[in-house]
Structure formats: structure tokens, C-alpha cells
Enzyme design. Structure first.
Site, PDB file in Angstrom:
ATOM      1  CD  GLU A   1       0.329  92.251 135.600  1.00 57.17           C
ATOM      2  OE1 GLU A   1       1.532  92.398 135.850  1.00 57.17           O
ATOM      3  OE2 GLU A   1      -0.146  91.193 135.135  1.00 57.17           O
TER       4      GLU A   1
ATOM      5  CG  ASP B   1      -1.111  87.723 134.286  1.00 58.51           C
ATOM      6  OD1 ASP B   1      -0.422  88.263 135.161  1.00 58.51           O
ATOM      7  OD2 ASP B   1      -0.635  87.211 133.249  1.00 58.51           O
TER       8      ASP B   1
END
Length: 587
Positions: free
Chosen positions: A285, A248
Site C-alpha cells: 500500500e 500497510d
């Protein structure tokens, strides 16, 4: 068994507490070989509860806890990973040629458990996807939440089914040929149940992120913090037999050291893959639009195996919806041109000016040296749906024809495609932001902060769903009766057809980004885009009027798949495409 804990904050003593055992407390000794570490041996078995006390203070859970049966603030529990009876024979499934499916355990089914989700794996096999990408499963407060406020980065949320529940899910997925990817969050921990700062310098004021003090990757004490994160990552891959991890918001990992944490992590995962004899991968990401994220370490990159491509999403979203607020503004000026650029160059921002950021953004990539498989392409994700004010999917505002067009672009693009759960049938259920904070003050802060955020964009406070209201989560659960009715059934069949085409036509899985050719309607001359992948041609008409598209003298092809009936181009290579429709052509 050996209990150990890194607790450099302890000044005089660390005590192991084993309530219910014959001996309930053990004084721990400093490890002479590891600075800041304390160890002791004690009798314990799988499931034994335990915790640590520093200098006579309250008993806290283990920072490396493998299980939190009573939630983030409760005692830890011993987990014997060797006790689980795995099926044999899983050789792994690489990312190359994959089709991913992002799934949230808590809303994929009404029950919201690993075991309930396992019963729906047959749907994914019939759909044709290759990997399930689970949203975070680390413990967080309460029962329901997105998972991005998790703590205990080695443990599994108990209401989902705990460690054994995750293992059963992975084992069941592997049994039907599906790989499993897990979303992990290294850039911050939740505000509730985070006991790490009491043990050591896990965070630093040297850098700040939107969540506060940054995770300590480069300040004093950062060696152990980096090891904590990288060993946690390898534990998921080794002990739970996962096939990959999605990392993330890696742009929020502030690290000024010569060896970046992500480079170190990718090297460790590659070494583990060699040790285990099966492919493993990391997906980042990142909003940096920096090709170095996925460039090989030997070539000066970080060596991550793939990254989400938000530029492709934003271009496709603006072309479909016409939205222009926020970061969509840069793409909305010429959405078809932006979409064509991302299809052929991956990044839209590759050293261009971003009005949203007020500066030049991104870096160009070498299309001849970069595999398109390293970029994930998608029309919807948990972020792009759930971070909208009402959590509305594309299906809330687009016709089935435009949803079919979105699917065609994603599933015939040069990128590794990813779907968000329910997207394949045009689910009408929203996917909203929901929490279950047990701290009333924190719950109110989240509720009021959400309303303030969207009030600034013109939304009335009463229109914003209350994250703490159980009905917000309930509304976000998939309705599994939808795929059997129209128009959902037709959209589901279309997704299956496109995924099957991708599997049977090598040109659609060709990673050569430089070979993609794209054309689009000129300004004011329609809303169509067409592109070529080897001998495959894809044409998409987003307009409510027919589109006449010249594919050139070599454009004569047969129809492989079409949303609406359409005639193949004649000798002149001209295609007449119905409104809000798309076609895949092959020789």
C-alpha cells in the site's frame, strides 16, 4: 529448548520466567556471537507460558512471541509449528490472473473467528475469487478492532482463534483452491501493549510518522530491527503457509540506507519462494504513485510484486458519486478523463500537480515495461469505507445499476481486481471504525479524536459512531441473509458473471497496459466511458439518461454480459446504452 531475546537495553541481566515449570526462573547469558542477544536453554513444551525480565524489572512478553494467550500485556506462550497436521498438496497460487477479496475476520461473521469464516469459504469459491486477503490478525487490546493497532508481530489475535485457528483457516482455504494473503503492519505498532522500546531501539526519533517516532530502519541498532520485521514476514509465509502479504502504508517506512528495507524484504521473500517451491508475493500500500515500488530490483526498483492503486479508486469513486472533498478534489475536476487515464496509465498523478498536496506528485511509468497485474484495482476497501465518518459503503448512496457499473469497471480493468467483503452483493451494512481499548484514557482519546476530526469537516459530534461502543462493531458485521434477497441476489449474480468472463476470456486478463484504449463523454455530453481490451469492449453509462456511444467501424460485437437488456452495435458501431448500465462486448 533455546530461548533467546535481543535486549541491548539490559545493563546487567536478563531473566527467563517460566511460571508453572519445575524451574521457574533462569538467568540468561550474553550471546558472544550476536551483539545484544541473550540466550538460555530450558525445558518447555507447546503452550508453556514465559516472559523476560530486564535488570530485575517486570516480566514482559517476548518481542518475538508466537502466541499471546492473555492479550498483548500477558505472558507469551511457546508454539510448536511442526505439531499442526496440514493437508498435503498445496502448490501455491500466484498473483498473476488473481481476483482478491479483502476480508476482516472480526466482522465477516457475527462470531468473528477463523473457524466461523471458514464455513463461508464456499461463498467465495462460487463467487470465483482466487485469494482471500485477511486484514491484520496480530494481537491488539480487547476483542474487537480493525487490527492496525496490533503488537507482537509474530503472533495471532487470540479471540480470532490464535495460531491454530489461523492455520485451520489457511488449510481450509487451500483445500478449496483459495490462496490466502495477510495484511501486515510494519510502519507502526499500537500504543497499548507495545513493549518493544524496553528491549531495544526499535523506534527512532530521527524520523516521525503520523503515529509518532518511526520504526528504526536506518539509525543505530537498525540491523536487528530490520531482521525482526523481515523474519516476521517470512514466518507468516513459512509457518502459516500463506501465499502473500499486503504491506500497510509502505510510504511511512522511513529508510535512508542504500539498500532499502523493502528491497531487502522482497529479496528475502523471493528466496523463500524458491526454497519452498511455491509462488509468494508482496503487495504494497503506497500513496507515492512511484513505479519504482514494483520495478524489479535488477532494474533499480524495490522489487515488490504489486501495489494498491488508489488513483484508480479515486477516479472511479468521483465518477460514481461526484464527491470532491479532500483528495477527491484532483479527480473531481474531470472524473471520466481521470478514470480513462488510470485505466490506460495506472497513475493519475504521474508528475502532475496535486491541489490536495499543494505540489507536484507522482512519477510516470513505462507502460510497455510494466505489467498491469502489478496494480490492484478496486471500488471499495476497508480504508475507503471505514475511514468515512459513518463507514458508509457505496451501496448507501448508489443505485444497483451504478453498483453494477462499478463492478464492471473493476472486474474488466487491466488491473488485478479486489473486492471488499459484502461488496459483491451490495451489502447495506456499514463498515465503521471500532476499537476495544482496555485503557480508559486511550479509549477516550480515540473517541474524542475521531469526533474532532470529522467535526472539522462539518459533521456533528453526535453523528459520529463511538468506536468503543460494541454496537459499532455489531453494525459492521455482514448480514448473510442479504444475498438471498433482491437487489442483492442480482448484484451477486452479476459479480459472478463478470469474474467468470475474466477467467474465460484471455483479453480480460491481458497485463499489457499499453494496449488498453479508452474514450469518454466530452464535458456536458453525458457520463459514459468505453474502453477496449483486445477484442473485448466495455461500455459504462453512469448517467440517468440513455447514452449513444460510437465504438467505430470495428465496434460490431456480440453481447457477452449486460446489466440491462441492450442490443449489440450495428454495422455503424453505434451502441445505445440504457441509463446506469454497462455492457461487455466480444467478437
Amino acid at each position: 529448548m533455546l530461548f533467546d531475546v535481543w535486549a541491548p537495553q539490559a545493563e546487567e541481566r536478563v531473566t527467563l520466567h517460566l511460571p508453572g515449570a519445575a524451574v521457574a526462573t533462569y538467568g540468561m547469558e550474553r550471546d558472544p556471537d550476536r551483539d545484544g542477544w541473550w540466550t538460555v536453554r530450558a525445558e518447555a513444551a507447546d503452550g508453556s507460558r514465559y516472559g523476560f525480565s530486564l535488570d530485575g524489572g517486570p516480566v514482559r512478553p517476548d518481542p518475538r512471541s508466537r502466541r499471546q494467550p492473555d492479550g498483548p500485556d500477558g505472558l507469551s506462550a511457546v508454539v510448536d509449528h511442526d505439531a499442526f497436521a496440514w493437508r498435503d498438496g498445496w502448490a501455491g497460487r500466484p498473483l498473476t490472473g488473481a481476483v482478491l477479496y479483502e476480508l476482516h475476520i472480526g466482522t465477516y461473521t457475527r462470531e468473528g473467528t477463523f473457524d466461523a469464516a471458514s464455513k463461508r469459504l464456499g461463498h467465495l469459491v462460487e463467487l470465483g475469487v482466487t485469494h482471500v486477503q485477511l486484514m491484520p490478525v496480530c494481537p491488539f487490546p480487547g476483542t474487537h478492532g480493525w487490527g492496525y493497532e496490533g503488537v507482537s508481530l509474530w503472533a495471532v489475535h487470540e479471540p480470532y482463534g490464535g495460531p491454530d485457528g489461523l492455520k485451520r483457516f489457511v488449510d481450509a482455504a487451500h483445500a478449496v483452491g483459495l490462496g490466502v494473503v495477510l495484511d501486515v503492519v510494519h510502519n507502526h505498532l499500537g500504543p497499548s501493549g507495545n513493549h518493544l522500546p524496553l528491549f531495544g531501539p526499535y523506534f527512532t526519533e530521527t524520523h516521525h510518522t503520523p503515529w509518532g517516532a518511526a520504526v528504526n530502519l536506518d539509525a543505530p541498532g537498525s540491523d536487528e530491527v530490520r531482521a525482526y520485521l523481515s523474519e516476521s514476514a517470512r514466518s507468516w509465509l513459512r509457518d502459516y503457509r500463506l501465499d502473500g502479504l499486503r504491506l500497510d502504508a509502505v510510504h511511512a517506512l522511513a529508510d535512508t540506507r542504500a539498500l532499502h528495507f523493502l528491497e531487502e524484504l522482497s529479496a528475502g521473500v523471493d528466496a523463500l519462494a524458491a526454497e519452498l517451491g511455491r509462488p509468494l508475493f508482496l503487495i504494497a500500500e503506497s500513496d507515492l504513485a512511484d513505479p519504482r515500488t514494483t520495478t524489479a530490483r535488477e532494474a533499480g526498483g524495490l522489487g515488490l510484486h504489486a501495489q494498491w492503486n488508489d488513483d484508480f479508486h479515486h477516479a472511479l469513486h468521483t465518477a460514481l458519486t461526484g464527491e470532491s472533498q479532500g483528495y477527491y478534489a484532483d479527480f473531481a475536476r474531470a472524473p471520466l478523463e481521470a478514470l480513462a487515464k488510470t485505466l490506460t496509465r495506472a497513475f493519475f498523478h504521474d508528475g502532475t500537480y496535486s491541489s490536495f498536496r499543494g505540489r507536484i506528485h507522482g512519477r510516470p511509468l513505462d507502460r510497455t515495461a510494466t505489467s498491469a497485474h502489478r496494480f490492484l484495482g478496486y471500488a471499495q476497501t476497508h480504508d475507503q469505507v471505514g475511514n468515512r465518518a459513518l463507514g458508509d459503503r457505496l451501496s448507501a448512496s448508489l443505485s444497483p445499476g451504478l453498483l453494477a457499473c462499478a463492478a464492471a469497471v473493476v472486474l474488466t480493468s487491466p488491473f488485478t481486481p479486489m473486492l471488499f467483503m459484502g461488496e459483491e452483493w451490495g451489502a447495506r451494512t456499514p463498515w465503521q471504525f471500532f476499537t476495544d481499548h482496555t485503557d480508559p484514557a486511550l479509549a477516550e482519546a480515540v473517541r474524542s479524536g475521531r469526533r474532532r476530526e470529522f467535526a472539522a469537516h462539518g459533521w456533528a459530534a453526535d453523528d459520529i459512531p463511538d468506536p468503543q461502543d460494541p454496537r459499532t462493531r455489531d453494525r459492521s458485521c455482514l448480514d448473510w441473509s442479504e444475498p438471498d434477497r433482491e437487489p442483492h441476489a442480482r448484484l451477486l449474480a452479476w459479480h459472478r458473471e463478470l469474474i467468470a468472463l475474466r477467467r474465460t476470456h484471455p483479453d480480460l486478463s491481458d497485463p499489457d497496459l499499453a494496449s488498453v484504449r479508452a474514450a469518454h463523454a466530452a464535458n456536458g455530453a453525458g457520463r459514459w466511458i468505453a474502453y477496449r481490451r483486445g477484442d473485448i469492449r466495455v461500455a459504462v453509462n453512469l448517467s440517468d439518461a440513455p447514452a449513444t456511444i460510437g465504438l467505430g467501424r470495428n465496434g460490431r460485437s456480440r453481447v457477452l454480459a449486460a446489466w440491462e437488456p441492450v442490443e449489440a452495435p450495428g454495422a455503424d458501431g453505434v451502441l445505445v446504452l440504457p441509463p446506469e448500465s454497462c455492457v461487455v462486448l466480444g467478437s
